[in-house]
Design an enzyme around this catalytic site. Structure first.
Site, PDB file in Angstrom:
ATOM      1  CD  GLN A 132      46.259  31.693  40.415  1.00  0.00           C
ATOM      2  OE1 GLN A 132      46.439  33.238  40.249  1.00  0.00           O
ATOM      3  NE2 GLN A 132      46.620  30.696  39.602  1.00  0.00           N
ATOM      4  CG  ASP A 144      32.792  40.145  45.767  1.00  0.00           C
ATOM      5  OD1 ASP A 144      32.098  40.567  45.014  1.00  0.00           O
ATOM      6  OD2 ASP A 144      32.843  40.923  46.946  1.00  0.00           O
ATOM      7  N   GLY A 145      33.820  35.711  44.687  1.00  0.00           N
ATOM      8  CA  GLY A 145      34.672  34.624  44.390  1.00  0.00           C
ATOM      9  C   GLY A 145      34.567  34.034  42.934  1.00  0.00           C
ATOM     10  CB  THR A 150      37.252  46.397  51.184  1.00  0.00           C
ATOM     11  OG1 THR A 150      36.978  45.872  50.117  1.00  0.00           O
ATOM     12  CG2 THR A 150      37.029  48.094  51.003  1.00  0.00           C
ATOM     13  CG  ASP A 154      51.032  34.965  62.912  1.00  0.00           C
ATOM     14  OD1 ASP A 154      52.154  34.521  63.596  1.00  0.00           O
ATOM     15  OD2 ASP A 154      49.681  34.858  63.437  1.00  0.00           O
ATOM     16  CB  ALA A 175      50.138  37.906  64.661  1.00  0.00           C
ATOM     17  CG  ASN A 199      39.978  41.013  46.392  1.00  0.00           C
ATOM     18  OD1 ASN A 199      39.768  42.159  45.935  1.00  0.00           O
ATOM     19  ND2 ASN A 199      39.344  40.094  46.916  1.00  0.00           N
TER      20      ASN A 199
END
Length: 268
Positions: free
Chosen positions: A223, A45-46, A160, A149, A184, A121
């Site tokens: 990125q 996927d990367g 996903t 955060d 968080a 994504n």
């Protein structure tokens, strides 16, 4: 038909690339890295995310095909032992495709600079040294003041990925929209946020206006930008559904929910 091949640098990926190049020559399929009709990615996927970034300006004319050479990829439909079947499908295919929505991100800085990106994504914004504080606007109206955060804004297919890891919902890609998930968040009798994943439709605009912070990390897929807010202040982030889509060649494209089951549940 013109084909380009985008390859991860592992020995197995390079071996598969060699086989594909031989197959393209055998079937007299033109190779063109500059203006391809189909981009074959070899890796995971990367690798596909990197190819998506490279060909972002040509998304309206390109279809992607992913071959995974390691662990099962979420966007990759073909295995490394199926090269011959893939090449034959390229030769005999009728141009079918399936498309997924993308996320449009615009970042505005205090010096007038603007950064515009498209995410397959997700995009995230977080503080690496202390609590991030920012106002969240929905369709230009103040919705809440976030303290925590950071925030993750994801596409349906990206739901996903990191979104799921921070407690977001999995979103069917047939729903044209995007999702906001908190990282968080501080919720007590003094500070309050909604505290749950929020899904926005295709006509919604999400705006984040940040306070002065010591350091902000902004990401868009693979990125990343580390920003010193005192020197290069990120004033505002705007998110909405992009007018672009990613298209996958539908020679054998795995159903989204089958991918979810195979990736997170496995065999029963």
């Amino acid at each position: 038909m013109k084909v380009a091949v985008y390859t991860y640098s592992s020995p197995e990926s390079l071996r598969i690339r060699k086989l594909i190049m031989q197959g393209l020559t055998e079937y007299k399929i033109e190779y063109d890295e500059n203006r391809p009709d189909i981009v074959i990615t070899i890796g995971g996927d990367g690798t596909l995310l990197s190819a998506f970034n490279k060909y972002e300006s040509q998304l309206s004319t390109i279809r992607f095909i992913g071959i995974h050479t390691g662990h099962l990829g979420f966007y990759t439909d073909w295995r490394n032992f199926e090269v011959d079947d893939l090449i034959r499908s390229l030769k005999d295919g009728a141009g079918q495709s399936v498309s997924y929505p993308l996320l449009d991100m615009t970042a505005k800085f205090s010096d007038g600079q603007i950064l515009h990106k498209i995410a397959l994504n997700e995009s995230t914004v977080k503080n690496v040294t202390k609590t991030m504080v920012g106002d969240v606007y929905v369709n230009h109206e103040l919705f809440e003041r976030f303290r925590g955060d950071g925030l993750c804004i994801s596409t349906p297919t990206g739901s996903t990925a990191y979104n799921k890891a921070v407690g977001g919902a999995i979103l069917d890609p047939h729903i044209i929209g995007f999702q906001l998930a908190e990282m968080a968040s501080l919720n007590n009798r003094v500070f309050r946020t909604l505290g749950s994943p929020t899904i926005f439709g295709s006509d919604n605009i999400l705006t984040l206006r940040l306070r002065e912070e010591s350091s902000i990390v902004l990401t868009c897929d693979r990125q990343q930008w580390v920003l010193d807010q005192k020197k290069h202040h990120l004033v505002e982030l705007t998110y909405q559904v992009s007018d672009k889509k990613i298209r996958f060649a539908k020679y054998r494209h795995t159903n989204f929910w089958q991918r979810v089951r195979d990736s997170f549940i496995g065999g029963m």
